[in-house]
Design an enzyme around this catalytic site. Structure first.
Site, mmCIF file in Angstrom:
data_model
loop_
_atom_site.group_PDB
_atom_site.id
_atom_site.type_symbol
_atom_site.label_atom_id
_atom_site.label_comp_id
_atom_site.label_asym_id
_atom_site.label_seq_id
_atom_site.Cartn_x
_atom_site.Cartn_y
_atom_site.Cartn_z
ATOM 1 N N LYS A 13 0.749 -1.361 0.067
ATOM 2 C CA LYS A 13 -0.063 -0.152 -0.019
ATOM 3 C C LYS A 13 0.851 1.236 0.007
ATOM 4 O O LYS A 13 0.717 2.314 -0.783
ATOM 5 C CB LYS A 13 -0.928 0.163 1.180
ATOM 6 C CG LYS A 13 -1.827 -1.454 1.295
ATOM 7 C CD LYS A 13 -2.665 -1.244 2.428
ATOM 8 C CE LYS A 13 -2.146 -1.343 3.924
ATOM 9 N NZ LYS A 13 -1.474 -2.607 4.218
ATOM 10 N N ARG A 88 -9.373 0.326 9.825
ATOM 11 C CA ARG A 88 -8.937 -1.185 10.055
ATOM 12 C C ARG A 88 -10.125 -1.737 10.954
ATOM 13 O O ARG A 88 -9.756 -2.990 11.137
ATOM 14 C CB ARG A 88 -7.986 -0.972 10.841
ATOM 15 C CG ARG A 88 -6.517 -1.130 9.991
ATOM 16 C CD ARG A 88 -5.283 -0.946 11.030
ATOM 17 N NE ARG A 88 -4.067 -1.817 10.551
ATOM 18 C CZ ARG A 88 -3.064 -0.970 10.043
ATOM 19 N NH1 ARG A 88 -3.302 0.266 9.379
ATOM 20 N NH2 ARG A 88 -2.128 -1.721 9.203
ATOM 21 N N ARG A 122 11.465 -6.183 4.395
ATOM 22 C CA ARG A 122 11.399 -4.854 3.929
ATOM 23 C C ARG A 122 12.498 -4.029 4.724
ATOM 24 O O ARG A 122 12.963 -4.615 6.007
ATOM 25 C CB ARG A 122 10.085 -4.556 4.611
ATOM 26 C CG ARG A 122 9.859 -2.894 4.701
ATOM 27 C CD ARG A 122 8.484 -2.408 4.578
ATOM 28 N NE ARG A 122 7.632 -2.877 5.940
ATOM 29 C CZ ARG A 122 6.660 -2.626 6.357
ATOM 30 N NH1 ARG A 122 5.893 -1.961 5.224
ATOM 31 N NH2 ARG A 122 6.146 -3.400 7.170
ATOM 32 N N ARG A 155 11.949 -2.181 10.540
ATOM 33 C CA ARG A 155 10.870 -1.584 11.502
ATOM 34 C C ARG A 155 10.653 -2.669 12.640
ATOM 35 O O ARG A 155 10.969 -3.939 12.520
ATOM 36 C CB ARG A 155 9.575 -1.525 10.803
ATOM 37 C CG ARG A 155 9.053 -0.153 10.208
ATOM 38 C CD ARG A 155 7.915 -0.171 9.367
ATOM 39 N NE ARG A 155 6.766 -0.495 9.695
ATOM 40 C CZ ARG A 155 5.502 -0.671 9.284
ATOM 41 N NH1 ARG A 155 5.473 0.040 8.095
ATOM 42 N NH2 ARG A 155 4.533 -1.215 9.756
ATOM 43 N N ARG A 166 0.053 -9.391 13.256
ATOM 44 C CA ARG A 166 -0.444 -8.419 12.487
ATOM 45 C C ARG A 166 -1.301 -9.127 11.392
ATOM 46 O O ARG A 166 -2.420 -8.595 10.845
ATOM 47 C CB ARG A 166 0.535 -7.419 11.593
ATOM 48 C CG ARG A 166 1.152 -6.401 12.715
ATOM 49 C CD ARG A 166 2.507 -6.042 12.075
ATOM 50 N NE ARG A 166 2.359 -5.310 11.188
ATOM 51 C CZ ARG A 166 3.260 -5.143 10.093
ATOM 52 N NH1 ARG A 166 4.637 -5.481 10.246
ATOM 53 N NH2 ARG A 166 3.294 -4.188 9.145
#
Ligand code: AP5
Length: 209
Positions: A13, A88, A122, A155, A166
């Site tokens: 996203k 969310r 990532r 992160r 998550r």
């Protein structure tokens, strides 16, 4: 246009948002980025949400809804926006419908295996927030952001345990929003599995651009 990006963590996203901002000339409003900036600045909001975010859980609805309501009231969001990471939960979606109804929802369609691969590789610039990946999009110099020279880091919520959490939270609390918006006839599915350039083309087609 008031556009919403919906999809599992790591679906791409934020990466697509960078391209969409160029195409549509709209501000990108990411609740995750707002929270991370508050954490980096050690503000009261940042101190409150750090533990919640690092463990892969959701910040409470009341705090998040208030934050987004205030952000969308700013001048740059009057002409439209790309909202990424909010809503969310169903209560967040109902609140948003009251203070700023959405025109179009882009649903990032990708299986869990794809998002685990993306999240575990990532890397993010600590300074400007630009995304990298250890396989799909490496910075030119290892550990240094191409755009601003900032430090590129992992992160805290991209650790294996937090990724699994998550994904569970997404399935339980966020995926029901797909049906919520599909019923309203404003949701478009975009195949988020291919390389970024192809996802951009899928996105343009979905919006008729
Ligand atoms: P947030 O920052 O919104 O995290 P997220 O939804 O988990 O999304 P991500 O940022 O992890 O992924 P993305 O889809 O943007 O993927 P990306 O483009 O980076 O939220 C963080 C936390 O804040 C939440 O867990 C929660 O605690 C809290 N929060 C936020 N909003 C909230 C709310 N509304 N209510 C309550 N709590 C809230 O891409 C991932 C990787 O893949 C990158 O390495 C990228 O380079 C790579 N990649 C991207 N696209 C492709 C592609 N097409 N091909 C190959 N690689 C790709």
């Amino acid at each position: 246009m008031k556009l919403l990006f919906l999809g599992p963590p790591g679906a791409g996203k934020g990466t697509l948002a960078v391209k969409a901002v160029e195409l549509l000339k709209l501000p990108h409003i990411s609740t995750g980025a707002i929270f991370r900036s508050a954490i980096a600045g050690k503000s009261p909001l940042g101190l409150k949400v750090k533990g919640i975010i690092d463990s892969g859980q959701l910040v409470d609805d009341e705090t998040t809804i208030e934050l987004v309501k205030e952000r969308l009231a700013l001048e740059d969001a009057k002409k439209g926006f790309i909202l990424d990471g909010f809503p969310r939960t169903i209560p967040q979606a109902k609140a948003l419908a009251e203070f700023s109804p959405i025109d179009r929802v882009i649903n990032f369609d990708i299986p869990d295996s794809g998002v685990v691969e993306r999240l575990s590789g990532r890397r993010v610039c600590r300074n400007c927030g630009l995304n990298y990946h250890i396989v799909f999009s490496k910075p030119k110099k290892e550990g240094i952001c191409d755009a601003c020279g900032g430090e590129v880091y992992v992160r805290d919520d991209d650790r294996e345990e937090a990724i699994r959490k998550r994904l569970r939270v997404y399935r339980d609390q966020t995926a029901p929003l797909i049906g919520f918006y599909r019923e309203q006839g404003i949701l478009v599915d975009v195949d988020a599995r291919p390389p970024v350039e192809e996802v951009v083309e899928n996105f343009k087609k979905a919006l008729g651009l």
